[in-house]
Design a protein around this motif. Structure first.
Motif, PDB file in Angstrom:
ATOM      1  N   THR A 175       0.912  -1.111  -0.150  1.00  0.00           N
ATOM      2  CA  THR A 175      -0.098  -0.514   0.434  1.00  0.00           C
ATOM      3  C   THR A 175       0.860   1.535   0.110  1.00  0.00           C
ATOM      4  O   THR A 175       0.932   2.356  -0.732  1.00  0.00           O
ATOM      5  CB  THR A 175      -0.911  -0.502   1.024  1.00  0.00           C
ATOM      6  OG1 THR A 175      -1.662  -1.450   0.944  1.00  0.00           O
ATOM      7  CG2 THR A 175      -1.652   0.886   1.062  1.00  0.00           C
ATOM      8  N   LEU A 176       2.187   1.128   0.619  1.00  0.00           N
ATOM      9  CA  LEU A 176       2.621   2.191   0.521  1.00  0.00           C
ATOM     10  C   LEU A 176       3.722   2.955  -0.376  1.00  0.00           C
ATOM     11  O   LEU A 176       3.456   3.431  -1.104  1.00  0.00           O
ATOM     12  CB  LEU A 176       3.807   2.469   2.221  1.00  0.00           C
ATOM     13  CG  LEU A 176       3.238   2.810   3.152  1.00  0.00           C
ATOM     14  CD1 LEU A 176       3.945   1.689   4.043  1.00  0.00           C
ATOM     15  CD2 LEU A 176       2.617   4.177   3.798  1.00  0.00           C
ATOM     16  N   LEU A 177       3.792   1.720  -1.052  1.00  0.00           N
ATOM     17  CA  LEU A 177       4.910   1.063  -2.503  1.00  0.00           C
ATOM     18  C   LEU A 177       4.122   1.932  -3.464  1.00  0.00           C
ATOM     19  O   LEU A 177       4.381   2.913  -4.824  1.00  0.00           O
ATOM     20  CB  LEU A 177       5.666   0.008  -2.947  1.00  0.00           C
ATOM     21  CG  LEU A 177       6.761  -0.105  -1.908  1.00  0.00           C
ATOM     22  CD1 LEU A 177       6.511  -1.723  -2.332  1.00  0.00           C
ATOM     23  CD2 LEU A 177       7.833   0.472  -1.746  1.00  0.00           C
ATOM     24  N   GLU A 178       2.494   1.398  -3.606  1.00  0.00           N
ATOM     25  CA  GLU A 178       1.692   2.330  -3.980  1.00  0.00           C
ATOM     26  C   GLU A 178       1.596   3.729  -4.535  1.00  0.00           C
ATOM     27  O   GLU A 178       1.442   4.439  -5.286  1.00  0.00           O
ATOM     28  CB  GLU A 178       0.153   1.855  -4.526  1.00  0.00           C
ATOM     29  CG  GLU A 178      -0.899   2.134  -5.135  1.00  0.00           C
ATOM     30  CD  GLU A 178      -2.224   1.057  -4.801  1.00  0.00           C
ATOM     31  OE1 GLU A 178      -2.914   0.887  -3.474  1.00  0.00           O
ATOM     32  OE2 GLU A 178      -2.749   0.898  -5.970  1.00  0.00           O
ATOM     33  N   GLU A 179       1.288   4.744  -3.073  1.00  0.00           N
ATOM     34  CA  GLU A 179       1.346   5.484  -3.441  1.00  0.00           C
ATOM     35  C   GLU A 179       2.977   6.033  -3.563  1.00  0.00           C
ATOM     36  O   GLU A 179       2.514   6.995  -4.106  1.00  0.00           O
ATOM     37  CB  GLU A 179       1.951   5.998  -1.047  1.00  0.00           C
ATOM     38  CG  GLU A 179       1.404   7.309  -0.712  1.00  0.00           C
ATOM     39  CD  GLU A 179       1.720   6.866   0.629  1.00  0.00           C
ATOM     40  OE1 GLU A 179       2.759   7.878   1.124  1.00  0.00           O
ATOM     41  OE2 GLU A 179       1.579   6.453   1.722  1.00  0.00           O
ATOM     42  N   ALA A 180       4.077   5.770  -3.682  1.00  0.00           N
ATOM     43  CA  ALA A 180       4.973   6.648  -4.668  1.00  0.00           C
ATOM     44  C   ALA A 180       5.371   5.748  -6.133  1.00  0.00           C
ATOM     45  O   ALA A 180       6.071   6.515  -6.758  1.00  0.00           O
ATOM     46  CB  ALA A 180       6.383   5.867  -3.471  1.00  0.00           C
ATOM     47  N   GLY A 181       3.911   5.343  -6.182  1.00  0.00           N
ATOM     48  CA  GLY A 181       4.180   4.765  -8.012  1.00  0.00           C
ATOM     49  C   GLY A 181       5.066   3.805  -8.212  1.00  0.00           C
ATOM     50  O   GLY A 181       5.883   4.021  -8.979  1.00  0.00           O
ATOM     51  N   MET A 182       5.324   2.833  -7.540  1.00  0.00           N
ATOM     52  CA  MET A 182       6.379   1.723  -6.888  1.00  0.00           C
ATOM     53  C   MET A 182       5.906   0.245  -7.506  1.00  0.00           C
ATOM     54  O   MET A 182       6.821  -0.050  -7.602  1.00  0.00           O
ATOM     55  CB  MET A 182       7.587   2.226  -5.925  1.00  0.00           C
ATOM     56  CG  MET A 182       8.137   3.229  -6.440  1.00  0.00           C
ATOM     57  SD  MET A 182       9.233   3.254  -4.661  1.00  0.00           S
ATOM     58  CE  MET A 182      11.409   3.640  -5.392  1.00  0.00           C
ATOM     59  N   LEU A 183       4.873   0.463  -7.409  1.00  0.00           N
ATOM     60  CA  LEU A 183       3.707  -1.091  -7.156  1.00  0.00           C
ATOM     61  C   LEU A 183       4.567  -1.800  -7.847  1.00  0.00           C
ATOM     62  O   LEU A 183       4.483  -2.987  -8.136  1.00  0.00           O
ATOM     63  CB  LEU A 183       3.093  -0.722  -6.589  1.00  0.00           C
ATOM     64  CG  LEU A 183       1.998  -2.325  -5.844  1.00  0.00           C
ATOM     65  CD1 LEU A 183       2.843  -2.868  -5.288  1.00  0.00           C
ATOM     66  CD2 LEU A 183       0.317  -1.963  -5.901  1.00  0.00           C
ATOM     67  N   GLU A 184       3.546  -1.549  -9.098  1.00  0.00           N
ATOM     68  CA  GLU A 184       3.226  -1.419 -10.422  1.00  0.00           C
ATOM     69  C   GLU A 184       5.288  -2.590 -10.971  1.00  0.00           C
ATOM     70  O   GLU A 184       4.138  -3.806 -11.125  1.00  0.00           O
ATOM     71  CB  GLU A 184       2.926  -1.019 -11.562  1.00  0.00           C
ATOM     72  CG  GLU A 184       2.630  -1.447 -12.337  1.00  0.00           C
ATOM     73  CD  GLU A 184       2.130  -0.564 -13.799  1.00  0.00           C
ATOM     74  OE1 GLU A 184       1.874   0.521 -13.671  1.00  0.00           O
ATOM     75  OE2 GLU A 184       2.156  -0.788 -15.113  1.00  0.00           O
ATOM     76  N   ALA A 185       5.997  -1.615 -10.472  1.00  0.00           N
ATOM     77  CA  ALA A 185       7.247  -2.569 -10.937  1.00  0.00           C
ATOM     78  C   ALA A 185       7.416  -3.538 -10.053  1.00  0.00           C
ATOM     79  O   ALA A 185       7.752  -4.709 -10.238  1.00  0.00           O
ATOM     80  CB  ALA A 185       8.366  -1.410 -10.913  1.00  0.00           C
ATOM     81  N   VAL A 186       7.254  -3.839  -8.898  1.00  0.00           N
ATOM     82  CA  VAL A 186       7.367  -4.460  -7.859  1.00  0.00           C
ATOM     83  C   VAL A 186       6.170  -6.053  -8.348  1.00  0.00           C
ATOM     84  O   VAL A 186       6.881  -7.490  -8.214  1.00  0.00           O
ATOM     85  CB  VAL A 186       6.951  -4.571  -6.372  1.00  0.00           C
ATOM     86  CG1 VAL A 186       7.247  -5.356  -5.527  1.00  0.00           C
ATOM     87  CG2 VAL A 186       7.519  -3.452  -5.949  1.00  0.00           C
TER      88      VAL A 186
END
Ligand SMILES: Cc1cc2nc3c(=O)[nH]c(=O)nc-3n(C[C@H](O)[C@H](O)[C@H](O)COP(=O)(O)OP(=O)(O)OC[C@H]3O[C@@H](n4cnc5c(N)ncnc54)[C@H](O)[C@@H]3O)c2cc1C
Length: 422
Positions: free
Chosen positions: A55-66
């Motif tokens: 949920t935190l990574l999504e905030e920083a626009g990084m979740l998709e890559a993960v």
């Protein structure tokens, strides 16, 4: 010495806390430079993520890559002690947010996050070891040394120290404080696990308690492609009693836990040797200064047992980045009230769980057949990393509540076993 162009934000360390702070600061339109001591990809311990971190990574626009990286899916944690076993399933949590996470090789995971920060416009420089810091002027001045020994000077309006166990600003500014826990240590290795047990659930971290020593525990973190991370944690003095090299000591301990021994009987180490990390619990006298904040492990690290480290690191960046932005825009920030106190709510939650885990009270609650179903769901929420959810009574100063519940459950079990009064 080279003097580099000044930036708004300088980040020390490109681990999860640093990458997240860099990405969020870029999203706020600030110029950002990250200086990282090593060259990525590099190994890091801490491979089991919690859903809150997604949920935190999504905030920083990084979740998709993960999500695209093909890491091992994780839906919960299995806790085992001899013949007692309990599965904490994240989807049973009581709050909003992701119900799953991943088990990741940190070399790959951290590299993805650092690349994502770069993609969002942060300048990331590797093999830059921060060796000095001067906060006496209006802007902070940091000195870095590269792999060839060349030094460069960097000025920034705000600094995030995300140097993990490097703990650069705590050491350079004398902010170290005594840790909350005794000196514990861990031995660990990556293996081709060859686990044939059909009942083994690769979607969960398996945490097993030593059959005799309740404060000694093991992790088994399955990765994708038949690999796993295995490790043991105990007080340093206990681990030192085992003879042999690091691998022999780890394997001797693995042989003492029947489940680990059985499941890993065909495991083949991938690394030439097990590794060791000792005395990792850290604390500081303050998490912030006039123009810096300490993120992740550079500020505080408790204990690995509930896999909370990366979540706390990301949460610290998520709290601090907007505050630094506001300050740089000329606004006022009360760093203690707006950063340290909110962050410590979740840190204190995990602290209570860690303390009561080693004391035994939390294990009593976890393994009890009489534990109320609602308590199971509230524990699932915290074990999923939602340790800042003030609606959850097992958040915050959780230790007292867990101890009281354990005592009630013990009393109840004792009275159930008492012979009937005639
Ligand atoms: C035994 C053990 C098991 C763990 N298991 C888990 C787990 O399963 N799940 C979990 O979430 N957490 C776990 N953790 C905790 C986790 O490892 C950390 O909390 C997490 O990596 C912290 O992230 P960070 O960004 O603060 O620091 P790091 O990930 O350590 O990143 C810090 C970066 O700063 C760089 N750096 C250091 N010094 C300098 C310098 N002088 N100049 C420039 N750069 C520098 C480092 O090279 C590094 O890349 C575990 C910890 C231990 C000890």
């Amino acid at each position: 010495m080279n003097t580099e162009a000044p930036v708004d934000v300088l980040v020390i360390g490109a681990g999860p806390a640093g990458a997240m702070a860099a990405a969020l600061s870029r999203r706020n339109g600030l110029s950002v430079r990250v200086l990282e001591k090593t060259r990525f990809p590099r190994f890091s311990i801490g491979e089991s993520m919690l859903p809150q971190s997604l949920t935190l990574l999504e905030e920083a626009g990084m979740l998709e890559a993960v999500e695209k990286a093909g890491f091992q899916f994780k839906d919960g944690a299995q806790i085992v002690r001899e013949d007692r076993k309990v599965d904490f399933v994240f989807s049973m949590k009581t709050c909003a947010g992701h119900p799953y996470a991943y088990q990741v090789t940190r070399a790959d995971f951290d590299h993805i996050l650092a690349n994502e920060a770069e993609r969002q416009g942060a300048e990331v420089r590797y093999e830059q070891d921060i060796i000095a810091a001067d906060f006496s002027g209006d802007t902070a001045l940091l000195t870095a040394r590269d792999a060839a020994g060349r030094e460069s000077r960097h000025s920034a309006r705000f600094v995030f120290d995300a140097s993990g166990f490097g703990r650069i600003l705590p050491r350079l500014l004398q902010l170290d404080a005594p840790a909350d826990f005794p000196v514990r240590a861990s031995l660990f290795i990556h293996v081709e696990d060859h686990i044939e047990d059909a009942a083994f659930d690769r979607n969960k971290i398996r945490v097993a308690v030593h059959p005799v020593h309740g404060d000694v525990w093991y992790w088994l973190i399955p990765f994708s492609e038949g690999r796993a991370s295995i490790g043991v944690v105990a007080e340093d003095a206990f681990l030192q009693k085992y003879p042999g090299d690091l691998t022999e000591r780890l394997m001797a301990l693995v042989a003492e836990e029947p489940g680990m021994k059985r499941m890993l009987r065909n495991a083949k180490p991938i690394w030439p040797s097990a590794r060791e990390i000792r005395g990792y619990a850290t604390a500081v006298s303050s998490l912030h200064g006039r123009n810096f904040a300490l993120l992740g492990n550079a500020g505080k690290f408790l204990d690995p047992v509930f896999s909370s480290g990366v979540t706390i690191a990301l949460k610290s960046a998520s709290l601090a980045a907007p505050l630094a932005h506001r300050q740089l825009q000329g606004g006022t920030v009360d760093w203690e009230k707006e950063f340290a106190e909110p962050l410590m709510l979740g840190v204190d939650t995990f602290k209570g769980y860690v303390e009561t885990w080693y004391e035994g009270a939390l294990q009593t609650v976890m393994f009890s057949d009489n534990r109320p179903p609602r308590v199971y769901e509230l524990l699932c929420s915290v074990l999923a990393g939602y340790a800042w959810d003030t609606e959850n009574p097992y958040v915050g100063k959780s230790g007292r509540r867990l101890r009281a519940l354990a005592q009630t459950l013990r009393n109840r079990e004792a009275s159930d076993q008492a012979p009937p009064v005639r």
